[in-house]
Design an enzyme around this catalytic site. Structure first.
Site, PDB file in Angstrom:
ATOM      1  CG  ASP A 129      39.048  29.658  40.244  1.00 35.53           C
ATOM      2  OD1 ASP A 129      39.214  30.853  40.539  1.00 35.53           O
ATOM      3  OD2 ASP A 129      38.555  29.282  39.154  1.00 35.53           O
ATOM      4  CG  ASP A 169      34.389  33.578  38.266  1.00 32.55           C
ATOM      5  OD1 ASP A 169      33.157  33.734  38.208  1.00 32.55           O
ATOM      6  OD2 ASP A 169      35.128  34.321  38.916  1.00 32.55           O
ATOM      7  N   GLY A 207      40.598  35.304  41.903  1.00 35.97           N
ATOM      8  CA  GLY A 207      41.059  36.596  41.430  1.00 35.97           C
ATOM      9  C   GLY A 207      40.071  37.700  41.777  1.00 35.97           C
ATOM     10  CE  LYS A 246      43.085  32.323  41.864  1.00 28.02           C
ATOM     11  NZ  LYS A 246      42.061  31.455  41.257  1.00 28.02           N
ATOM     12  CG  ASN A 261      43.316  33.339  37.837  1.00 23.08           C
ATOM     13  OD1 ASN A 261      42.850  32.326  37.330  1.00 23.08           O
ATOM     14  ND2 ASN A 261      42.599  34.138  38.591  1.00 23.08           N
TER      15      ASN A 261
END
Length: 259
Positions: free
Chosen positions: A10, A12, A45, A186, A212
């Site tokens: 990921d 962030d 995302g 994802k 997410n």
């Protein structure tokens, strides 16, 4: 390890810290994985155009954008899952009546259905990217969109969730909610990549921190949550490492005997 593995990261709160900076230890770890012959990918995302510089810096050409809706393998588009356009137009009309702005997003750009709005300014600015949505209320015409943003206060998205079953709504900011195709994640994007690569499930790793990331962390054989992550993300993961501010990626990879 002797077998090739694939690692999904990921952005962030995982690759980037709270200041949207890439820790030196993280960059070093990424290149060590690649030097060992492993595949390193991004699963975010964000839209593809929001992290071009990061991909160049880390020399990464495999990435999952829009929480699984736009998947690229070694620079080639592998899978797309666009929004239901009729339903998006209907949602936009209702949102307009409620004075809730909407931003339309494809793989190239993002456009707002209003000239300007405080919620758009405040939420998008937290991403610290060099692009801001300009005004085009009909950007959806003649193109596939993979995500949209609905701007409203917390709780105001509930009526949309009840009305629009073709979409999933994921809040990422006090003023903004992601609009995604129902069931997209994802994890599904990872499934497409792994299927194409033929990597064994025990050689799949994923690092994440947010809501997410839950599906991703629970779906892969080795899900690693960041110490700064959401509690639900930690519960979904197999392991929990230190925070991004404490060199969590480097620490986690060493603890697992990967570096």
């Amino acid at each position: 390890m002797t077998k090739q593995s694939v690692f999904f990261f990921d952005i962030d709160g995982t690759l980037l810290n709270g200041e949207k900076k890439l820790p030196a230890s993280t960059k070093e770890s990424i290149f060590k994985l690649k030097e060992a012959g492993h595949i390193v990918a991004i699963a975010t995302g964000r839209a593809p155009f929001m992290y071009e510089d990061l991909r160049k810096e880390l020399e990464i050409n495999t990435y999952i954008s829009y929480n699984g809706q736009y998947v690229v393998l070694e620079g080639e588009v592998l899978y797309t899952n666009p929004l239901n356009m009729d339903e998006l137009i209907r949602l936009t009309e209702i949102a307009k009546a409620n004075e809730h702005p909407v931003v339309f997003m494809d793989h190239d750009d993002m456009k707002a259905n209003v000239p300007e709005h405080t919620y758009i300014t405040e939420s998008i600015s937290t991403l610290r990217i060099d692009r801001f949505p300009t005004h085009d209320p009909y950007y959806y015409r003649g193109r596939d969109l993979y995500q949209s943003l609905l701007f409203c206060m917390e709780g105001e998205e509930k009526p949309y969730e009840s009305e629009f079953k073709a979409f999933d709504f994921v809040r990422w900011h006090p003023y903004s909610v992601d609009i995604l195709p129902r069931g997209g994640s994802k994890a599904k994007g990872i499934e497409k990549v792994v299927e194409k690569l033929g990597i064994a499930k025990e050689n799949i790793y994923a690092f994440g921190d947010g809501l997410n990331d839950i599906e991703m962390l629970s779906a892969v054989h080795h899900g690693i949550a960041m110490g700064n992550g959401e509690e639900k993300a930690k519960q979904a993961a197999r392991y929990v490492t230190l925070s991004v501010e404490e060199d969590g990626i480097s620490y986690g990879l060493k603890k697992l005997g990967l570096l």
